[in-house]
Design a protein around this motif. Structure first.
Motif, PDB file in Angstrom:
ATOM      1  N   ARG A 192       0.806  -1.216   0.000  1.00  0.00           N
ATOM      2  CA  ARG A 192       0.000   0.000   0.000  1.00  0.00           C
ATOM      3  C   ARG A 192       0.839   1.266   0.000  1.00  0.00           C
ATOM      4  N   ASN A 229      -0.778   2.315  -5.965  1.00  0.00           N
ATOM      5  CA  ASN A 229      -1.908   3.238  -5.875  1.00  0.00           C
ATOM      6  C   ASN A 229      -2.392   3.654  -7.264  1.00  0.00           C
ATOM      7  N   PRO A 249      -7.161  -5.515   1.045  1.00  0.00           N
ATOM      8  CA  PRO A 249      -7.917  -4.266   0.985  1.00  0.00           C
ATOM      9  C   PRO A 249      -7.206  -3.063   1.622  1.00  0.00           C
ATOM     10  N   TRP A 250      -6.169  -3.292   2.399  1.00  0.00           N
ATOM     11  CA  TRP A 250      -5.415  -2.156   2.921  1.00  0.00           C
ATOM     12  C   TRP A 250      -4.921  -1.288   1.767  1.00  0.00           C
ATOM     13  N   LEU A 277      -6.373  -0.902  -1.083  1.00  0.00           N
ATOM     14  CA  LEU A 277      -7.524  -0.168  -1.615  1.00  0.00           C
ATOM     15  C   LEU A 277      -7.814   1.080  -0.785  1.00  0.00           C
ATOM     16  N   VAL A 278      -7.738   0.939   0.500  1.00  0.00           N
ATOM     17  CA  VAL A 278      -7.963   2.083   1.404  1.00  0.00           C
ATOM     18  C   VAL A 278      -6.923   3.165   1.147  1.00  0.00           C
ATOM     19  N   GLU A 279      -5.669   2.750   1.054  1.00  0.00           N
ATOM     20  CA  GLU A 279      -4.575   3.706   0.843  1.00  0.00           C
ATOM     21  C   GLU A 279      -4.743   4.455  -0.486  1.00  0.00           C
ATOM     22  N   GLY A 317      -7.448   5.222  -1.804  1.00  0.00           N
ATOM     23  CA  GLY A 317      -8.629   6.073  -1.760  1.00  0.00           C
ATOM     24  C   GLY A 317      -9.815   5.474  -2.471  1.00  0.00           C
TER      25      GLY A 317
END
Length: 125
Positions: free
Chosen positions: A92, A98, A118-119, A121-123, A125
């Motif tokens: 991430r 990204n 999914p970490w 995906l969060v990073e 955005g």
């Protein structure tokens, strides 16, 4: 998706070179390739990917097909983000990851993120 459709699909799996959970990378690769999909594994570098079992025990070694920086997300139909605590935490933080994720999500193409994947995906955005 029928068997004929999967044979025409290209999948990009993104990982770091250390810490991806063995079965979260190898089992999907086996099933996707077995169904006829073309799957490329992109890693931070072209060094071997050292997988782990249970986030601690050494697993199998995998040779990447290309680097994250060399991966063109436009060439692929599906993005696969395997887990592994160490893999997901490091993956991430890669700028290339990204960008790849945003390319898929902005275009509406599917992303499959496993366990800690999914970490990333969060990073992104």
């Amino acid at each position: 998706m029928s068997g004929d459709e999967i044979e025409q699909r290209k999948v990009l799996a993104v990982v770091t070179n250390y810490g991806v959970e063995q079965d979260e990378l190898l089992v999907p690769l086996e099933h996707l390739r077995g169904a006829g999909a073309r799957v490329d594994v992109a890693a931070v570098s072209m060094d071997d990917i050292l997988t782990l079992v249970g986030d601690k025990d050494p697993g199998k070694t995998v040779r990447p097909d290309l680097t994250l920086d060399d991966a063109d997300p436009a060439d692929y139909d599906l993005l696969l983000i395997p887990g592994g605590t160490l893999n997901a935490d490091s993956l991430r933080l890669q700028n290339a990851t990204n960008g790849i994720i945003r390319s898929f999500t902005d275009s509406g193409r599917p992303v499959a993120a496993i366990c800690h994947g999914p970490w990333a995906l969060v990073e992104a955005g």
